[in-house]
Write a protein that holds these residues in place. Structure first.
Motif, PDB file in Angstrom:
ATOM      1  N   LYS A   1       0.847  -1.203   0.000  1.00 61.50           N
ATOM      2  CA  LYS A   1       0.000   0.000   0.000  1.00 61.50           C
ATOM      3  C   LYS A   1       0.878   1.247   0.000  1.00 61.50           C
ATOM      4  O   LYS A   1       1.849   1.327   0.753  1.00 61.50           O
ATOM      5  CB  LYS A   1      -0.920   0.012   1.226  1.00 61.50           C
ATOM      6  N   LEU A   2       0.531   2.204  -0.823  1.00 60.49           N
ATOM      7  CA  LEU A   2       1.278   3.452  -0.924  1.00 60.49           C
ATOM      8  C   LEU A   2       0.482   4.596  -0.315  1.00 60.49           C
ATOM      9  O   LEU A   2      -0.732   4.680  -0.488  1.00 60.49           O
ATOM     10  CB  LEU A   2       1.593   3.769  -2.391  1.00 60.49           C
ATOM     11  N   ASP A   3       1.191   5.487   0.362  1.00 60.53           N
ATOM     12  CA  ASP A   3       0.577   6.692   0.917  1.00 60.53           C
ATOM     13  C   ASP A   3       0.802   7.813  -0.103  1.00 60.53           C
ATOM     14  O   ASP A   3       1.869   8.437  -0.145  1.00 60.53           O
ATOM     15  CB  ASP A   3       1.216   7.033   2.263  1.00 60.53           C
ATOM     16  N   PHE A   4      -0.209   8.056  -0.943  1.00 60.51           N
ATOM     17  CA  PHE A   4      -0.066   9.021  -2.035  1.00 60.51           C
ATOM     18  C   PHE A   4       0.152  10.439  -1.519  1.00 60.51           C
ATOM     19  O   PHE A   4       0.895  11.212  -2.119  1.00 60.51           O
ATOM     20  CB  PHE A   4      -1.283   8.962  -2.962  1.00 60.51           C
ATOM     21  N   ASP A   5      -0.471  10.794  -0.402  1.00 60.84           N
ATOM     22  CA  ASP A   5      -0.272  12.128   0.164  1.00 60.84           C
ATOM     23  C   ASP A   5       1.186  12.350   0.525  1.00 60.84           C
ATOM     24  O   ASP A   5       1.762  13.406   0.239  1.00 60.84           O
ATOM     25  CB  ASP A   5      -1.153  12.315   1.415  1.00 60.84           C
ATOM     26  N   LYS A   6       1.800  11.347   1.140  1.00 62.23           N
ATOM     27  CA  LYS A   6       3.206  11.460   1.530  1.00 62.23           C
ATOM     28  C   LYS A   6       4.103  11.538   0.296  1.00 62.23           C
ATOM     29  O   LYS A   6       5.074  12.294   0.269  1.00 62.23           O
ATOM     30  CB  LYS A   6       3.594  10.257   2.388  1.00 62.23           C
ATOM     31  N   ILE A   7       3.780  10.798  -0.749  1.00 62.49           N
ATOM     32  CA  ILE A   7       4.575  10.812  -1.982  1.00 62.49           C
ATOM     33  C   ILE A   7       4.510  12.189  -2.637  1.00 62.49           C
ATOM     34  O   ILE A   7       5.530  12.752  -3.053  1.00 62.49           O
ATOM     35  CB  ILE A   7       4.097   9.716  -2.958  1.00 62.49           C
ATOM     36  N   ILE A   8       3.311  12.763  -2.700  1.00 62.75           N
ATOM     37  CA  ILE A   8       3.153  14.090  -3.314  1.00 62.75           C
ATOM     38  C   ILE A   8       3.854  15.150  -2.482  1.00 62.75           C
ATOM     39  O   ILE A   8       4.543  16.030  -3.022  1.00 62.75           O
ATOM     40  CB  ILE A   8       1.650  14.411  -3.514  1.00 62.75           C
ATOM     41  N   ASP A   9       3.726  15.080  -1.166  1.00 65.43           N
ATOM     42  CA  ASP A   9       4.405  16.039  -0.290  1.00 65.43           C
ATOM     43  C   ASP A   9       5.922  15.918  -0.421  1.00 65.43           C
ATOM     44  O   ASP A   9       6.630  16.925  -0.468  1.00 65.43           O
ATOM     45  CB  ASP A   9       3.980  15.833   1.166  1.00 65.43           C
ATOM     46  N   ASP A  10       6.417  14.693  -0.500  1.00 65.58           N
ATOM     47  CA  ASP A  10       7.848  14.472  -0.661  1.00 65.58           C
ATOM     48  C   ASP A  10       8.333  15.048  -1.993  1.00 65.58           C
ATOM     49  O   ASP A  10       9.380  15.696  -2.064  1.00 65.58           O
ATOM     50  CB  ASP A  10       8.150  12.978  -0.580  1.00 65.58           C
ATOM     51  N   TYR A  11       7.567  14.850  -3.048  1.00 63.66           N
ATOM     52  CA  TYR A  11       7.919  15.400  -4.360  1.00 63.66           C
ATOM     53  C   TYR A  11       7.925  16.928  -4.319  1.00 63.66           C
ATOM     54  O   TYR A  11       8.815  17.579  -4.867  1.00 63.66           O
ATOM     55  CB  TYR A  11       6.937  14.893  -5.423  1.00 63.66           C
ATOM     56  N   ALA A  12       6.934  17.505  -3.658  1.00 69.67           N
ATOM     57  CA  ALA A  12       6.850  18.963  -3.566  1.00 69.67           C
ATOM     58  C   ALA A  12       8.034  19.533  -2.786  1.00 69.67           C
ATOM     59  O   ALA A  12       8.545  20.600  -3.132  1.00 69.67           O
ATOM     60  CB  ALA A  12       5.531  19.361  -2.903  1.00 69.67           C
ATOM     61  N   MET A  13       8.490  18.817  -1.766  1.00 67.94           N
ATOM     62  CA  MET A  13       9.636  19.291  -0.976  1.00 67.94           C
ATOM     63  C   MET A  13      10.942  19.181  -1.777  1.00 67.94           C
ATOM     64  O   MET A  13      11.806  20.041  -1.674  1.00 67.94           O
ATOM     65  CB  MET A  13       9.767  18.474   0.313  1.00 67.94           C
ATOM     66  N   ARG A  14      11.070  18.146  -2.556  1.00 67.46           N
ATOM     67  CA  ARG A  14      12.298  17.958  -3.341  1.00 67.46           C
ATOM     68  C   ARG A  14      12.367  18.865  -4.563  1.00 67.46           C
ATOM     69  O   ARG A  14      13.461  19.166  -5.037  1.00 67.46           O
ATOM     70  CB  ARG A  14      12.402  16.508  -3.803  1.00 67.46           C
TER      71      ARG A  14
END
Length: 179
Positions: free
Chosen positions: A155-168
């Motif tokens: 299972k993937l946490d899409f919110d965390k992935i998007i937030d991580d992408y936005a930070m990088r």
């Protein structure tokens, strides 16, 4: 121009065949001849190959040849012979005190994997992911997509992935989570 693609493909094919059907695989398959219902088929060459491959794991490798002679003659006179590794290992007649080397080889054979399903799964997944539309993607992205496809039970946490992408990858405009 065709030979530029053909030669690397042929080289890769030969490497894969050597890896899949190399000397180690042959030695493991020959060790299956130790099974009681096939032991009458084992030749001296096969016996030597089994010894060469497994001797470092045997409890007393110096007695392997004599043990094989006893093993063959013992199973020759039996009417019902075990046909699988597990049935041989659990059979009371296959005594680990009398046949320590053979029982060790059979135990190691039981632990040896027969095939690699993850490789098969990855190759079939590649056909689905690497299509004409995505043929220009870089190798890192392709590998990531393959891993996502193969391990889709995670299972993937899409919110965390998007937030991580936005930070990088900060941008001047606000990146909003579309989900």
């Amino acid at each position: 121009m065709g030979h530029l693609l053909y030669l690397p493909y042929l080289d890769e094919l030969i490497q894969q065949l050597d890896m899949r059907f190399g000397q180690e695989a042959v030695s493991v398959v020959r060790a299956l001849s130790i099974l009681p219902f096939r032991v009458h088929l084992i030749s001296e060459e096969m016996e030597k190959d089994v010894y060469d491959y497994y001797n470092t794991d045997m409890p007393s490798p110096e007695t392997f040849r004599q043990e094989m002679r006893l093993w063959k003659s013992f199973w020759e006179n039996q009417s019902d012979k075990p046909e699988s590794i597990t049935s041989t290992l659990t059979d009371v007649r296959a005594c680990s005190t009398l046949f320590p080397n053979i029982m060790k080889v059979l135990f190691l054979l039981a632990l040896t994997s027969v095939t690699s399903s993850s490789t098969e799964r990855a190759n079939s997944s590649l056909k689905l992911i690497k299509n004409d539309l995505r043929s220009t993607m870089k190798e890192d992205r392709l590998n990531a997509l393959l891993l996502l496809y193969i391990h889709r039970d995670i299972k993937l946490d899409f919110d965390k992935i998007i937030d991580d992408y936005a930070m990088r990858n900060p941008r001047k405009m606000v990146l909003m989570n579309p989900l």
